[in-house]
Design an enzyme around this catalytic site. Structure first.
Site, mmCIF file in Angstrom:
data_model
loop_
_atom_site.group_PDB
_atom_site.id
_atom_site.type_symbol
_atom_site.label_atom_id
_atom_site.label_comp_id
_atom_site.label_asym_id
_atom_site.label_seq_id
_atom_site.Cartn_x
_atom_site.Cartn_y
_atom_site.Cartn_z
ATOM 1 N N GLY A 38 3.557 48.174 -23.955
ATOM 2 C CA GLY A 38 4.664 48.013 -23.028
ATOM 3 C C GLY A 38 5.907 47.445 -23.672
ATOM 4 O O GLY A 38 7.034 47.783 -23.283
ATOM 5 N N LYS A 279 6.458 -2.126 -2.698
ATOM 6 C CA LYS A 279 6.908 -2.980 -3.802
ATOM 7 C C LYS A 279 5.731 -3.140 -4.764
ATOM 8 O O LYS A 279 4.631 -3.526 -4.356
ATOM 9 C CB LYS A 279 7.356 -4.347 -3.256
ATOM 10 C CG LYS A 279 8.065 -5.235 -4.262
ATOM 11 C CD LYS A 279 9.457 -4.694 -4.591
ATOM 12 C CE LYS A 279 10.273 -5.690 -5.395
ATOM 13 N NZ LYS A 279 10.623 -6.879 -4.620
ATOM 14 N N HIS A 280 5.967 -2.806 -6.028
ATOM 15 C CA HIS A 280 4.933 -2.920 -7.052
ATOM 16 C C HIS A 280 3.664 -2.175 -6.646
ATOM 17 O O HIS A 280 2.549 -2.682 -6.758
ATOM 18 C CB HIS A 280 4.640 -4.375 -7.381
ATOM 19 C CG HIS A 280 5.810 -5.094 -7.973
ATOM 20 N ND1 HIS A 280 5.844 -6.448 -8.162
ATOM 21 C CD2 HIS A 280 7.024 -4.634 -8.388
ATOM 22 C CE1 HIS A 280 7.003 -6.798 -8.685
ATOM 23 N NE2 HIS A 280 7.740 -5.711 -8.820
ATOM 24 N N ASN A 422 -8.435 -6.839 -3.186
ATOM 25 C CA ASN A 422 -9.017 -6.790 -1.846
ATOM 26 C C ASN A 422 -7.895 -6.623 -0.815
ATOM 27 O O ASN A 422 -6.961 -7.403 -0.792
ATOM 28 C CB ASN A 422 -9.783 -8.084 -1.559
ATOM 29 C CG ASN A 422 -11.056 -8.198 -2.351
ATOM 30 O OD1 ASN A 422 -11.896 -7.320 -2.276
ATOM 31 N ND2 ASN A 422 -11.216 -9.290 -3.103
ATOM 32 N N HIS A 528 -7.992 0.038 -7.066
ATOM 33 C CA HIS A 528 -7.774 -0.969 -8.111
ATOM 34 C C HIS A 528 -6.519 -0.673 -8.914
ATOM 35 O O HIS A 528 -6.004 0.424 -8.867
ATOM 36 C CB HIS A 528 -8.988 -1.034 -9.043
ATOM 37 C CG HIS A 528 -10.173 -1.676 -8.393
ATOM 38 N ND1 HIS A 528 -11.148 -0.934 -7.761
ATOM 39 C CD2 HIS A 528 -10.526 -2.967 -8.247
ATOM 40 C CE1 HIS A 528 -12.064 -1.767 -7.275
ATOM 41 N NE2 HIS A 528 -11.715 -2.994 -7.539
#
Length: 528
Positions: A38, A279-280, A422, A528
């Site tokens: 092609g 935030k963070h 937590n 975490h």
């Protein structure tokens, strides 16, 4: 070997964008063109003189094009060390002509998969001869130039403009890019075989490819370097695909925090107007309301101190009133699925604020895997895309939650899955009342969340904290009753938690003594 003259070029491309133009540039410099199928047809249609590979090899293309360049006349011409007498003698003995330039890109395997093709069609779009030529030319880059990306055609022509040669530096760059291209191609094929074809979630060898999108100003801290990569192949669009309307370039932390906000607000993609403040990487305020402006006011009220310098994400196109309210405090990034002219004008007065318009909110229940790099390894897990409905909840206390408490429980539970463990989240009437994140024990998270709620009440002049009469969500079970009692002391009347502790009976008894309604989800949401 430094500069190498280009006398013969082999062109064989699936993506034909720009190939006629680059071939014309080569022909104008007296370079012989050799091509296949092609590509040869496209070049001849443009009026170029092209030599068929079949003429070079003495063999026709066969087996529906599966075999055309896999021949010593091609690979000998690519791999010969030109100043090695033994290699030169072999070329002469077998009548092999050197090939100085290869312009190749590969069969569209990923596009074929993405288009929903059947298995046989997908298999036929696994390129064999192309990668072989690319690797041969790239290996012998001391003498051969390889170009695999149409974006590099202008650079190739510029190189040849010097003296009809290419420099060693250019050939080395192109070789590195070529090997990366074949590696990414093989990675896509291996992933398809593992996941789509064989149904393996965790194959014995996991190979992924990604493409550089941007070099960032720095990493998590100024002394760290950072970059943003995009996965090769189909992927869920998000922040990298957003239109940045204004503001300076995003940093590593901006991307991380904004992604956390986007993932959380996506939980409400089909719900009422919602605002998330992060935030963070932790939410510090989330609210739903009848309007975005109302949701913003409620989200900000949860923790206006932490919201300073935060990231905002919304689930509706921004209007002027909401934008004006957001601009009243220092905000780093705003993410939205759109913004009207009034909103854009409001943000334009805050030149450093980054406004990102995403094409769509991601599906929070999408499948996929996540990974974390360890020293010496890589952790891979499926996304936390599970959901909990009212039908999944188990009432474990003497008192069942009211209809409103149940709604508040589910709202708080939705937020908790996006809070670092937590995690404790108080919520009432579709608004977060207090959020406790990232503590080493659940009791402290409960107390911190309640403290934030008390501070918010004091700063707003409320008669009592919003935790009074709220529902509280815990991302994992209460190992002791102390965390639950801390929530009761803050005024919570309903609790949603996974259950599963060896002390569940003690916790349930404490809830009954405090008059709380509590439901178990049977599922936890550690982050975490």
């Amino acid at each position: 070997m430094s500069d190498v003259a280009v006398r013969r070029a082999l062109l064989s491309v699936s993506d034909k964008s720009g190939v006629v133009e680059v071939a014309e540039a080569l022909a104008a410099r007296g370079i012989e063109l050799v091509s296949t199928g092609g590509t040869a047809k496209a070049l001849r249609s443009a009026g170029l003189t092209v030599r068929d590979v079949a003429e070079l090899t003495g063999f026709p293309e066969m087996m529906d094009g599966r075999v055309k360049t896999l021949h010593p006349m091609v690979h000998g011409g690519l791999l010969a060390v030109r100043d090695d007498p033994a290699h030169a003698a072999a070329l002469s003995e077998h009548g092999i002509e050197g090939i100085d330039l290869v312009v190749v890109n590969l069969y569209p395997f990923e596009q074929t998969v993405a288009g929903g093709a059947d298995r046989d069609t997908i298999i036929e779009n696994i390129d064999i001869g192309g990668p072989a030529m690319v690797r041969s030319a790239a290996k012998n880059h001391a003498y051969v130039t390889i170009v695999t990306d149409p974006a590099d055609y202008p650079a190739l022509v510029a190189e040849l403009d010097e003296a009809g040669t290419t420099s060693l530096g250019f050939r080395r760059r192109m070789a590195a890019k070529a090997f990366a291209a074949t590696a990414a191609y093989d990675a896509a094929i291996s992933q398809w075989f593992a996941h789509a074809d064989q149904g393996e979630l965790f194959p014995a060898r996991r190979v992924l490819a990604s493409r550089l999108h941007a070099i960032l100003r720095y990493g998590e801290n100024p002394h760290q370097q950072a970059a943003l990569y995009l996965p090769e192949g189909p992927h869920t669009p998000g922040l990298p695909q957003a239109q940045q309307v204004q503001g300076k370039a995003l940093s590593y932390n901006n991307y991380n925090d904004a992604n956390a906000a986007l993932e959380l607000v996506a939980e409400f993609r089909d719900g009422p107007p919602a605002v998330v403040i992060v935030k963070h990487a932790n939410p510090c305020g989330v609210a739903t309301a009848d309007t975005l402006a109302g949701a913003w006011a409620e989200a900000l009220a949860c923790d206006s101190v932490s919201a300073f310098g935060g990231i905002v994400a919304v689930n509706r196109p921004l209007d002027g009133a909401t934008a004006e309210a957001i601009c009243a405090i220092f905000t780093e990034v705003v993410v939205a699925p759109g913004a009207d002219d009034a909103a854009r004008a409001a943000f334009a007065r805050k030149k450093n604020l980054r406004l990102l318009l995403v094409p769509d909110l991601p599906d929070p229940r999408r499948v996929g895997v996540q990974q974390i790099v360890l020293a010496g390894g890589l952790l891979v897990q499926t996304r936390d895309n599970a959901t909990v409905t009212k039908a999944d909840l188990k009432v474990v206390t003497k008192r069942a939650p009211t209809a409103q408490e149940l709604e508040d429980c589910l709202f708080a539970w939705t937020i908790a899955r996006h809070v670092k463990s937590n995690a404790i989240v108080y919520a009432k009437n579709g608004v977060t009342a207090g959020i406790g994140a990232g503590q080493m024990n659940r009791r402290d998270s409960s107390r911190i969340a309640a403290l934030k709620a008390a501070e918010a009440a004091q700063s707003h002049g409320w008669s009592q904290p919003r935790t009074v009469g709220s529902a509280v969500a815990s991302d994992a079970f209460f190992p002791f009753a102390d965390g639950l009692l801390a929530a009761a002391e803050a005024g919570a009347t309903a609790v949603i938690q996974p259950g599963g502790s060896i002390r569940d009976e003690d916790v349930i008894a404490a809830a009954d003594d405090a008059g709380l309604a509590m439901v178990f989800t049977g599922m936890r949401h550690f982050r975490h």
